[in-house]
Design a protein around this motif. Structure first.
Motif, PDB file in Angstrom:
ATOM      1  N   ALA A   1     -34.130   1.351  38.904  1.00 39.35           N
ATOM      2  CA  ALA A   1     -35.235   1.462  39.861  1.00 39.35           C
ATOM      3  C   ALA A   1     -36.198   2.561  39.421  1.00 39.35           C
ATOM      4  O   ALA A   1     -37.421   2.393  39.511  1.00 39.35           O
ATOM      5  CB  ALA A   1     -34.699   1.752  41.259  1.00 39.35           C
ATOM      6  N   ASP A   2     -35.654   3.664  38.924  1.00 44.14           N
ATOM      7  CA  ASP A   2     -36.503   4.744  38.431  1.00 44.14           C
ATOM      8  C   ASP A   2     -37.337   4.275  37.243  1.00 44.14           C
ATOM      9  O   ASP A   2     -38.536   4.556  37.167  1.00 44.14           O
ATOM     10  CB  ASP A   2     -35.640   5.955  38.049  1.00 44.14           C
TER      11      ASP A   2
ATOM     12  N   CYS B   1     -40.049   1.922  38.567  1.00 43.02           N
ATOM     13  CA  CYS B   1     -41.124   2.686  39.214  1.00 43.02           C
ATOM     14  C   CYS B   1     -42.017   3.368  38.174  1.00 43.02           C
ATOM     15  O   CYS B   1     -43.240   3.376  38.300  1.00 43.02           O
ATOM     16  CB  CYS B   1     -40.550   3.712  40.178  1.00 43.02           C
ATOM     17  N   ALA B   2     -41.403   3.929  37.148  1.00 40.12           N
ATOM     18  CA  ALA B   2     -42.177   4.572  36.088  1.00 40.12           C
ATOM     19  C   ALA B   2     -43.062   3.553  35.378  1.00 40.12           C
ATOM     20  O   ALA B   2     -44.238   3.818  35.108  1.00 40.12           O
ATOM     21  CB  ALA B   2     -41.241   5.248  35.087  1.00 40.12           C
ATOM     22  N   ALA B   3     -42.521   2.379  35.097  1.00 42.07           N
ATOM     23  CA  ALA B   3     -43.292   1.337  34.405  1.00 42.07           C
ATOM     24  C   ALA B   3     -44.435   0.823  35.270  1.00 42.07           C
ATOM     25  O   ALA B   3     -45.493   0.455  34.750  1.00 42.07           O
ATOM     26  CB  ALA B   3     -42.373   0.189  34.000  1.00 42.07           C
ATOM     27  N   SER B   4     -44.241   0.814  36.584  1.00 42.22           N
ATOM     28  CA  SER B   4     -45.287   0.323  37.480  1.00 42.22           C
ATOM     29  C   SER B   4     -46.298   1.407  37.846  1.00 42.22           C
ATOM     30  O   SER B   4     -47.340   1.113  38.408  1.00 42.22           O
ATOM     31  CB  SER B   4     -44.674  -0.254  38.753  1.00 42.22           C
ATOM     32  N   GLY B   5     -45.959   2.672  37.546  1.00 38.19           N
ATOM     33  CA  GLY B   5     -46.856   3.774  37.850  1.00 38.19           C
ATOM     34  C   GLY B   5     -46.770   4.255  39.286  1.00 38.19           C
ATOM     35  O   GLY B   5     -47.646   4.963  39.760  1.00 38.19           O
TER      36      GLY B   5
ATOM     37  N   ALA C   1     -41.256   3.959  47.091  1.00 37.81           N
ATOM     38  CA  ALA C   1     -41.242   2.948  46.023  1.00 37.81           C
ATOM     39  C   ALA C   1     -39.855   2.890  45.376  1.00 37.81           C
ATOM     40  O   ALA C   1     -39.353   1.806  45.068  1.00 37.81           O
ATOM     41  CB  ALA C   1     -42.305   3.255  44.979  1.00 37.81           C
ATOM     42  N   LEU C   2     -39.241   4.051  45.178  1.00 36.27           N
ATOM     43  CA  LEU C   2     -37.895   4.090  44.606  1.00 36.27           C
ATOM     44  C   LEU C   2     -36.886   3.418  45.535  1.00 36.27           C
ATOM     45  O   LEU C   2     -36.070   2.607  45.092  1.00 36.27           O
ATOM     46  CB  LEU C   2     -37.470   5.528  44.306  1.00 36.27           C
ATOM     47  N   ASP C   3     -36.958   3.727  46.825  1.00 39.87           N
ATOM     48  CA  ASP C   3     -36.051   3.103  47.796  1.00 39.87           C
ATOM     49  C   ASP C   3     -36.216   1.589  47.804  1.00 39.87           C
ATOM     50  O   ASP C   3     -35.234   0.848  47.818  1.00 39.87           O
ATOM     51  CB  ASP C   3     -36.299   3.650  49.207  1.00 39.87           C
TER      52      ASP C   3
END
Length: 132
Positions: A31-32, A35-39, A45-47
């Motif tokens: 998930a992290d 989230c990083a890839a999606s910005g 967003a992580l949840d």
């Protein structure tokens, strides 16, 4: 030794196998990365990503196209011969299924005919929204 990815017949099973191959045994690290890839690295967003990944890996839902593409990059789908085609084919098959879920029980009665259990929203008559 190369894995036979074509042995997987459902997209969520292939997703789970790739997650395990790359060390994403739990959904938090993946998930992290998602989230990083999606910005979007906000806590909400992580949840959401953790919850979505759980559902995607279990076959409850499939991701929308953007997340599907990001997962393919994170899980190095292009690094394995023939995997991209199989990955895409299984995803499109999963998208074509009514309700996108094999775990959701089919309903034959119209929503207005369904009755909610006591103690649930809508009382004995149900709210008619199907969200119980």
């Amino acid at each position: 030794m190369s894995e036979d990815w074509t042995a997987y017949r459902q997209w969520h099973a292939l997703l789970d196998a790739l997650c395990r191959k790359y060390g994403y045994r739990d959904n938090v690290r993946l998930a992290d990365a998602l989230c990083a890839a999606s910005g979007n690295r906000t806590p909400s967003a992580l949840d959401t990503a953790v919850k979505n990944l759980r559902n995607w890996r279990q076959g409850v839902h499939i991701p929308q196209r953007r997340n599907f593409l990001l997962l393919g990059k994170i899980l190095k789908v292009d690094a394995h011969a023939g995997l991209r085609e199989h990955w895409n084919r299984l995803y499109h098959q999963a998208r074509g299924k009514p309700g996108q879920s094999r775990r959701t029980a089919p309903t034959s009665a119209p929503i207005s005919a369904r009755v909610a259990s006591p103690g649930r929203p809508g009382g004995a008559q149900g709210c008619g929204c199907g969200n119980w």
